[in-house]
Design a protein around this motif. Structure first.
Motif, PDB file in Angstrom:
ATOM      1  N   ALA A  72      -7.951 -42.120 -35.029  1.00 54.75           N
ATOM      2  CA  ALA A  72      -8.122 -43.229 -34.015  1.00 54.75           C
ATOM      3  C   ALA A  72      -6.837 -43.467 -33.633  1.00 54.75           C
ATOM      4  N   ILE A  73      -5.579 -43.706 -34.618  1.00 54.52           N
ATOM      5  CA  ILE A  73      -3.941 -43.510 -34.226  1.00 54.52           C
ATOM      6  C   ILE A  73      -3.630 -42.988 -33.702  1.00 54.52           C
ATOM      7  N   GLU A  74      -3.804 -41.647 -33.863  1.00 52.96           N
ATOM      8  CA  GLU A  74      -3.688 -40.194 -33.107  1.00 52.96           C
ATOM      9  C   GLU A  74      -3.632 -40.404 -31.263  1.00 52.96           C
ATOM     10  N   ALA A  75      -4.495 -40.937 -31.672  1.00 54.24           N
ATOM     11  CA  ALA A  75      -5.621 -40.276 -30.127  1.00 54.24           C
ATOM     12  C   ALA A  75      -4.113 -41.974 -29.864  1.00 54.24           C
ATOM     13  N   ARG A  76      -4.666 -43.525 -29.777  1.00 50.60           N
ATOM     14  CA  ARG A  76      -3.810 -44.596 -29.756  1.00 50.60           C
ATOM     15  C   ARG A  76      -2.572 -43.733 -29.021  1.00 50.60           C
ATOM     16  N   TRP A  77      -1.344 -43.232 -30.164  1.00 47.94           N
ATOM     17  CA  TRP A  77      -0.473 -42.547 -29.862  1.00 47.94           C
ATOM     18  C   TRP A  77      -0.401 -42.012 -28.401  1.00 47.94           C
ATOM     19  N   ALA A  78      -1.064 -40.871 -28.775  1.00 48.93           N
ATOM     20  CA  ALA A  78      -1.358 -39.943 -27.549  1.00 48.93           C
ATOM     21  C   ALA A  78      -0.809 -41.007 -26.030  1.00 48.93           C
ATOM     22  N   ALA A  79      -2.150 -42.263 -26.096  1.00 49.23           N
ATOM     23  CA  ALA A  79      -2.219 -42.378 -24.570  1.00 49.23           C
ATOM     24  C   ALA A  79      -1.071 -43.313 -24.714  1.00 49.23           C
ATOM     25  N   PHE A  80      -0.415 -43.856 -25.741  1.00 51.99           N
ATOM     26  CA  PHE A  80       1.224 -45.016 -25.476  1.00 51.99           C
ATOM     27  C   PHE A  80       2.359 -43.944 -24.584  1.00 51.99           C
ATOM     28  N   MET A  81       2.108 -42.475 -25.533  1.00 59.30           N
ATOM     29  CA  MET A  81       3.001 -41.343 -25.364  1.00 59.30           C
ATOM     30  C   MET A  81       2.749 -40.987 -23.450  1.00 59.30           C
ATOM     31  N   GLU A  82       1.714 -41.032 -23.101  1.00 54.82           N
ATOM     32  CA  GLU A  82       1.438 -40.309 -22.048  1.00 54.82           C
ATOM     33  C   GLU A  82       2.197 -41.977 -20.755  1.00 54.82           C
ATOM     34  N   ARG A  83       1.427 -43.285 -20.700  1.00 54.03           N
ATOM     35  CA  ARG A  83       1.635 -44.783 -20.446  1.00 54.03           C
ATOM     36  C   ARG A  83       3.210 -44.514 -20.182  1.00 54.03           C
ATOM     37  N   SER A  84       4.045 -43.985 -21.633  1.00 53.77           N
ATOM     38  CA  SER A  84       5.580 -44.402 -21.615  1.00 53.77           C
ATOM     39  C   SER A  84       6.782 -43.922 -20.713  1.00 53.77           C
ATOM     40  N   VAL A  85       5.791 -42.155 -20.598  1.00 61.82           N
ATOM     41  CA  VAL A  85       6.906 -41.194 -19.783  1.00 61.82           C
ATOM     42  C   VAL A  85       7.268 -42.305 -18.349  1.00 61.82           C
ATOM     43  N   PRO A  86       5.966 -42.399 -17.676  1.00 56.09           N
ATOM     44  CA  PRO A  86       7.192 -42.959 -16.199  1.00 56.09           C
ATOM     45  C   PRO A  86       8.126 -43.701 -16.160  1.00 56.09           C
ATOM     46  N   ASP A  87       7.096 -44.492 -17.673  1.00 58.03           N
ATOM     47  CA  ASP A  87       9.005 -46.042 -17.618  1.00 58.03           C
ATOM     48  C   ASP A  87      10.358 -44.909 -17.956  1.00 58.03           C
ATOM     49  N   THR A  88       9.414 -44.665 -18.634  1.00 62.43           N
ATOM     50  CA  THR A  88      11.205 -43.811 -19.442  1.00 62.43           C
ATOM     51  C   THR A  88      11.824 -42.817 -18.143  1.00 62.43           C
ATOM     52  N   ALA A  89      10.820 -42.276 -17.626  1.00 60.10           N
ATOM     53  CA  ALA A  89      11.653 -41.731 -16.138  1.00 60.10           C
ATOM     54  C   ALA A  89      12.220 -42.669 -15.084  1.00 60.10           C
ATOM     55  N   ALA A  90      12.057 -43.271 -15.066  1.00 67.05           N
ATOM     56  CA  ALA A  90      12.262 -44.709 -14.288  1.00 67.05           C
ATOM     57  C   ALA A  90      13.514 -45.374 -14.805  1.00 67.05           C
ATOM     58  N   ALA A  91      13.280 -45.584 -16.235  1.00 71.93           N
ATOM     59  CA  ALA A  91      15.171 -45.940 -16.651  1.00 71.93           C
ATOM     60  C   ALA A  91      15.799 -45.192 -16.674  1.00 71.93           C
ATOM     61  N   VAL A  92      15.463 -43.138 -16.282  1.00 70.45           N
ATOM     62  CA  VAL A  92      17.250 -42.928 -16.100  1.00 70.45           C
ATOM     63  C   VAL A  92      16.937 -42.680 -14.390  1.00 70.45           C
ATOM     64  N   THR A  93      18.356 -43.659 -14.546  1.00 75.55           N
ATOM     65  CA  THR A  93      19.294 -44.043 -12.766  1.00 75.55           C
ATOM     66  C   THR A  93      19.911 -42.005 -12.456  1.00 75.55           C
ATOM     67  N   ILE A  94      19.301 -41.697 -11.201  1.00 74.26           N
ATOM     68  CA  ILE A  94      20.133 -40.430 -10.893  1.00 74.26           C
ATOM     69  C   ILE A  94      20.769 -41.003  -9.918  1.00 74.26           C
ATOM     70  N   ASP A  95      22.043 -40.468  -9.862  1.00 73.18           N
ATOM     71  CA  ASP A  95      23.417 -40.827  -9.345  1.00 73.18           C
ATOM     72  C   ASP A  95      23.437 -39.755  -8.054  1.00 73.18           C
ATOM     73  N   LEU A  96      22.653 -39.648  -6.815  1.00 73.75           N
ATOM     74  CA  LEU A  96      22.520 -38.669  -5.496  1.00 73.75           C
ATOM     75  C   LEU A  96      23.982 -38.650  -5.498  1.00 73.75           C
ATOM     76  N   THR A  97      24.523 -39.527  -5.559  1.00 79.25           N
ATOM     77  CA  THR A  97      25.953 -39.910  -4.535  1.00 79.25           C
ATOM     78  C   THR A  97      27.013 -38.495  -5.221  1.00 79.25           C
ATOM     79  N   LEU A  98      26.489 -38.317  -6.169  1.00 88.22           N
ATOM     80  CA  LEU A  98      28.099 -37.744  -7.932  1.00 88.22           C
ATOM     81  C   LEU A  98      28.161 -36.014  -7.524  1.00 88.22           C
ATOM     82  N   PRO A  99      29.255 -35.975  -6.697  1.00 84.32           N
ATOM     83  CA  PRO A  99      29.498 -34.459  -6.880  1.00 84.32           C
ATOM     84  C   PRO A  99      29.098 -33.505  -7.264  1.00 84.32           C
TER      85      PRO A  99
END
Ligand code: 2U9
Length: 354
Positions: A72-99
């Motif tokens: 049960a905990i493994e299933a909840r953890w896997a679901a949590f990880m899946e949910r948090s991926v987009p959050d993590t990606a959004a948190a990484v700001t990519i500066d497209l103006t960098l040379p």
């Protein structure tokens, strides 16, 4: 610790959900997960340890409940990880103006720079660039170039012979000793054997001599030899070719001087000097006060060489020259020690343009 029952599973799951929801960072979330699933001290692990001391009927139920909690905990953890991926990606700001990252360009080796420049000059004058083998037989390296068996250059003191003889291709019975070519002239012999005049070629490449290392000698160095053969080819053509070369290679005001010399494969023969481009002939440290810099040797092809390759020496004449590339690079770039060309020290190599 009391023996777990079904309600213990439910309360652990509720606690896990609450703690995970409260986690403020991926690191805190990992700590929550480990509290339950860590192999050593996690809740599931501690339940498993109880099995050893439990009564036979408890063993089975504890095992089942531990497994239920774990899954049960493994299933909840896997679901949590899946949910948090987009959050993590959004948190990484990519500066497209960098040379962009500029790749570090390498440098051409100083000998390559000299060779490329010389090849371009002679190509424009109508010479073809030809390369040949560094392992040669005695006939192509010596006999065909009017250096018979007794010639001192053929001595073990001067030439690097290879220990494994292979049959040569001259057709002669004694042509079995192999060596590292002492000049690229052996390739001119091969070329003449394969072609008919008119011939205009330049042969760049490494050559080998049995020398000890010092400021001006290495057992391997680089040459560029040239050969022109045809009807009515003269010494004036030789001089004109080298003057045109010097004008492009060194300076438009360069002068070329021939000093009489001797080579077995040319007659007449000359050392080739170019007027010093630093002092324009007045005398300076580079030309040691003479106003002239020696860059190589040259001459008219010896009739014995034509005879060796089956050319009619009455009909054809030719000129040839040899230039040491290290010598030219040393002069052009003021290099104090020939060994620098072969040590691959980046502090030296990086000083040359791309
Ligand atoms: C053939 C006939 C004649 C090539 C020649 C020289 C003179 C010469 C030196 C320059 C500096 C060697 O690298 S170095 O040490 N070379 O002085 N070379 S004439 O003569 C030939 C070549 C091929 C068939």
């Amino acid at each position: 610790m009391s023996v777990p029952d079904h309600s213990s599973v439910q309360s652990h799951l509720a606690a896990f959900d609450a703690e995970l929801a409260a986690a403020k960072s991926p690191r805190q979330a990992q700590t929550v997960r480990d509290k339950y699933l860590a192999r050593k001290h996690g809740v599931v692990a501690s339940w498993m340890q109880m099995i050893a001391d439990a009564s036979p009927e408890d063993k089975r139920s504890i095992g089942r409940l531990a497994n239920e909690l774990k899954q049960a905990i493994e299933a909840r953890w896997a679901a949590f990880m899946e949910r948090s991926v987009p959050d993590t990606a959004a948190a990484v700001t990519i500066d497209l103006t960098l040379p962009g990252r500029v790749p570090r360009l390498g440098h051409r080796h100083p000998l390559t720079l000299v060779r490329d420049r010389m090849e371009a000059i002679f190509t424009r004058m109508g010479f073809a660039i030809v390369e040949g083998p560094e392992i040669e037989d005695e006939w192509h390296c010596f006999d065909a170039l009017n250096m018979p068996a007794e010639h001192p250059a053929r001595d073990m003191q001067d030439t690097l012979y290879l220990s494994a003889p292979v049959p040569g291709d001259s057709g002669r019975a004694d042509d079995v000793r192999t060596l590292l070519r002492t000049h690229t002239s052996s390739m001119q012999i091969r070329y003449m054997q394969a072609q008919t005049p008119p011939i205009r070629i330049v042969v760049p490449g490494r050559v080998y001599r049995r020398d000890d290392l010092d400021l001006t000698h290495t057992p391997m160095f680089t040459q560029m030899e040239g050969l022109a053969v045809g009807e009515g080819v003269s010494l004036a053509d030789l001089k004109g070719t080298l003057v045109a070369f010097a004008h492009e290679m060194f300076s438009p005001t360069s002068r070329v001087r021939f000093r009489p010399s001797f080579f077995p494969y040319t007659e007449p023969s000359a050392e080739v000097d170019v007027s010093c481009w630093q002092c324009e002939g007045a005398g300076c440290a580079m030309c040691k006060g003479s106003g002239w810099l020696e860059i190589g040797g040259c001459g008219m092809v010896h009739p014995a060489v034509f005879e060796a390759v089956g050319y009619d020496a009455e009909r054809y004449t030719g000129f040839a020259w040899g230039i040491g590339l290290e010598r030219v690079a040393i002069l052009r770039h003021q290099v104090g020690d020939i060994r620098l060309f072969f040590e691959n020290d980046l502090r030296f190599l990086e000083q040359f343009p791309h």
